[in-house]
Design a protein around this motif. Structure first.
Motif, short mmCIF file in Angstrom:
data_model
loop_
_atom_site.label_atom_id
_atom_site.label_comp_id
_atom_site.label_asym_id
_atom_site.label_seq_id
_atom_site.Cartn_x
_atom_site.Cartn_y
_atom_site.Cartn_z
N SER A 194 39.62 -6.57 -12.99
CA SER A 194 39.14 -5.41 -13.94
C SER A 194 37.64 -5.54 -14.11
N THR A 195 37.06 -4.14 -14.08
CA THR A 195 35.82 -3.88 -14.10
C THR A 195 35.01 -4.61 -15.36
N SER A 196 35.85 -4.25 -16.26
CA SER A 196 35.13 -5.20 -17.69
C SER A 196 35.17 -6.44 -17.37
N GLY A 197 36.20 -6.97 -16.95
CA GLY A 197 36.02 -8.71 -16.71
C GLY A 197 35.09 -8.95 -15.59
N ILE A 198 34.94 -8.26 -14.70
CA ILE A 198 33.77 -8.45 -13.70
C ILE A 198 32.52 -8.72 -14.50
N VAL A 199 32.01 -7.70 -15.40
CA VAL A 199 31.00 -7.63 -16.03
C VAL A 199 30.98 -8.92 -17.09
N TRP A 220 24.04 -12.88 -12.11
CA TRP A 220 24.33 -11.71 -11.27
C TRP A 220 25.24 -11.98 -10.13
N TYR A 221 26.13 -11.20 -9.64
CA TYR A 221 26.76 -11.52 -8.25
C TYR A 221 25.58 -11.04 -7.05
N ALA A 222 24.72 -10.20 -7.50
CA ALA A 222 23.86 -10.15 -6.38
C ALA A 222 22.88 -11.33 -5.85
N ILE A 223 22.98 -12.31 -6.66
CA ILE A 223 22.25 -13.28 -6.38
C ILE A 223 23.16 -14.48 -5.81
N LEU A 224 24.29 -14.62 -6.52
CA LEU A 224 25.33 -15.61 -6.15
C LEU A 224 26.01 -15.32 -4.81
N VAL A 279 25.23 8.81 -7.35
CA VAL A 279 25.25 8.14 -8.56
C VAL A 279 26.49 7.06 -8.73
N THR A 280 27.69 7.60 -8.54
CA THR A 280 28.86 6.78 -9.03
C THR A 280 28.87 5.41 -8.11
N MET A 281 28.65 5.50 -6.95
CA MET A 281 28.42 4.01 -6.34
C MET A 281 27.43 3.56 -6.50
N SER A 282 26.19 3.74 -6.90
CA SER A 282 25.07 3.07 -7.78
C SER A 282 25.81 2.56 -9.00
N ALA A 283 26.46 3.31 -9.78
CA ALA A 283 27.06 2.58 -10.81
C ALA A 283 28.13 1.45 -10.54
N VAL A 284 28.97 1.74 -9.68
CA VAL A 284 29.78 0.59 -9.02
C VAL A 284 29.03 -0.57 -8.53
N VAL A 286 26.04 -1.64 -9.61
CA VAL A 286 25.69 -2.13 -10.63
C VAL A 286 26.68 -3.02 -11.29
N THR A 287 28.00 -2.46 -11.65
CA THR A 287 29.07 -3.01 -12.25
C THR A 287 29.55 -4.30 -11.64
N LEU A 288 29.61 -4.43 -10.30
CA LEU A 288 30.01 -5.46 -9.48
C LEU A 288 28.95 -6.35 -9.17
N PHE A 289 27.72 -6.02 -9.07
CA PHE A 289 26.93 -7.16 -8.65
C PHE A 289 25.84 -7.39 -9.51
N LEU A 290 25.42 -6.21 -10.43
CA LEU A 290 24.01 -6.44 -11.16
C LEU A 290 24.24 -6.67 -12.68
#
Length: 463
Positions: A194-199, A220-224, A279-284, A286-290
């Motif tokens: 779930s995207t809200s759960g990942i955030v 942030w998962y961008a670091i981990l 823009v959509t992939m940037s938002a995705v 951000v959601t998954l990694f930032l």
């Protein structure tokens, strides 16, 4: 979502599906307006940033800072003559651009823009909807977008658009695999798709409890998950056909690729789909990694940073930063050759991602096993030592000796396309030959040809 615990402002799956119809309509219209405005401002932003990188002003005439230029360009394209090729499949040719736009906009429906907020007295998540497999919805939308490109290239009834569509298919297959493996690392760590759960999993350490095991805050998962983040972002650049991976519309090879036979509003829709997808992939990302809509440090020191409407501002700032990186890549890197592009996807990104997933799975297993600290340290040291030994003992391919230019020319097969002169001098034109022949009749000795380059410079050569 039994593995995660949430703070008060974090939406859960139980918070979705309870909104009145007018609130759902407001959310849908808001997501669509965001996509359209992001396209208009994205084109303006790209032209301004690339102009600044090239040390020129950029858009500055129509409207303040040239903001109305993209609106004027859109109106101009809408009123251009709509040309339909004779060999085109009319139905598919008409609907192909809309497929790409709809796929890009649909992905925004599961992207969380913020936490729980109050809209006209109704407590609701700042997200259109969410499901337990929202990440798969994002993958499906990104995969469906290529159908518009492929069908547009095929339905045009022309060679260059068909080649552009085939290129897009090949690169979608190769980069979709790497992107999917990167997302696997995310929901292995978060314990949910779930995207809200990942955030929520990228927040404070007190909120993360997976399978009854208390784990420290991953942040942030961008670091981990740095390898997954880098590979995912590279794959998104390839998925959206952005430079330096814009091979399906390479101007130097395919005129305009799959868009060659399109004009007027249909051409504008293809452009709209490209910028909406960016823009959509940037938002995705951000959601998954930032961290999604969560504020970055040190803004998090303020207690109200992640509540109310403020998270929408942090989310937009992160998206704009990633869009800038897209533009930065376009203004910096040259376009890859197609074989280099495919080799990067299959021989570099995919093996690295597979090895990283295995390492991550081993780390997660060690975290859950009841092993002593000494045993875990020995296992980690053995893994590192094994990797070093394999990298040192891996057989390297000997590099062939570098041939000179003349040796490369001599190895060319007979009947290949002609080469320019080796001294890179342009041979004289027929008019020059006639002019030289008229000026040198008296100087020509009987039995000897006249110098063709006479009178043209000090370096005269006979032909």
């Amino acid at each position: 979502m039994s593995g995660l615990t949430y703070l008060a402002q974090d939406p859960t799956l139980q918070d979705f599906g309870r909104d009145p119809w007018w609130l759902v309509l407001i959310k849908i219209v808001g997501a669509f307006v965001f996509a359209v405005l992001a396209t208009l401002l994205g084109v303006w932003f790209e032209r301004r940033v690339v102009a600044r990188m090239a040390q020129r002003p950029g858009l500055n005439q129509i409207g303040p800072f040239g903001l109305l230029q993209t609106l004027a360009d859109g109106l101009k394209m809408a009123f251009k003559e709509d040309i339909l090729p004779k060999a085109a499949d009319k139905v598919v040719y008409f609907f192909a651009p809309t497929i790409s736009v709809i796929s890009a906009v649909t992905a925004l429906s599961v992207v969380p823009f913020g936490p729980m907020v109050s809209i006209f007295g109704e407590r609701t998540p700042l997200q259109v909807t969410d499901v337990s497999v929202a990440v798969l919805v994002l993958l499906a939308c990104s995969s469906m977008g290529v159908y518009g490109i492929v069908l547009g290239g095929w339905a045009s009834g022309s060679t260059y658009p068909l080649l552009g569509g085939l290129r897009s298919t090949a690169q979608m297959i190769s980069y979709e695999v790497a992107m999917g493996l990167s997302i696997v690392a995310v929901f292995m760590t978060a314990g949910t798709m779930s995207t809200s759960g990942i955030v929520a999993a990228q927040g404070d350490g007190t909120r993360l409890n997976i399978a009854g095991v208390d784990l420290p805050a991953p942040g942030w998962y961008a670091i981990l998950l740095l390898p997954s983040f880098v590979i995912f972002f590279i794959s998104t650049v390839g998925e959206t056909n952005r430079a330096p991976f814009d091979l399906p519309e390479a101007e130097s090879e395919l005129v305009a690729g799959f868009m060659t036979e399109y004009s007027s509003l249909k051409f504008a829709l293809f452009m709209l789909s490209e910028y909406v997808a960016m823009v959509t992939m940037s938002a995705v990302t951000v959601t998954l990694f930032l961290g999604g809509w969560r504020a970055p440090y040190p803004i998090t020191l303020w207690e109200g940073a992640n509540s109310g409407w403020w998270p929408l501002l942090w989310f937009m700032g992160k998206v704009i930063a990633l869009v800038f990186v897209f533009i930065w890549l376009r203004g910096t890197l040259p376009r890859l050759r197609y074989d280099q592009f495919m080799r990067l996807g299959w021989k570099v990104l995919l093996p690295i991602n597979l090895v990283w997933i295995l390492v991550l799975a081993g780390i997660r297993t060690l975290q859950k096993e009841d092993l002593g600290t000494t045993t875990k340290a020995l296992i980690a040291a053995g893994t590192v030592l094994t990797v070093l030994l394999v990298s040192l003992l891996w057989p390297s391919r000997p590099q062939p000796p570098k041939r000179t230019l003349q040796e490369q020319v001599n190895r060319r097969p007979t009947g290949s396309f002609p080469l320019p002169p080796m001294d890179l001098q342009v041979p004289p034109s027929p008019r020059m030959k006639r002019a030289v022949a008229e000026r040198e009749p008296a100087n020509a000795v009987e039995g000897e040809p006249a110098s063709v380059g006479a009178g043209t410079g000090s370096d005269e050569k006979e032909v």
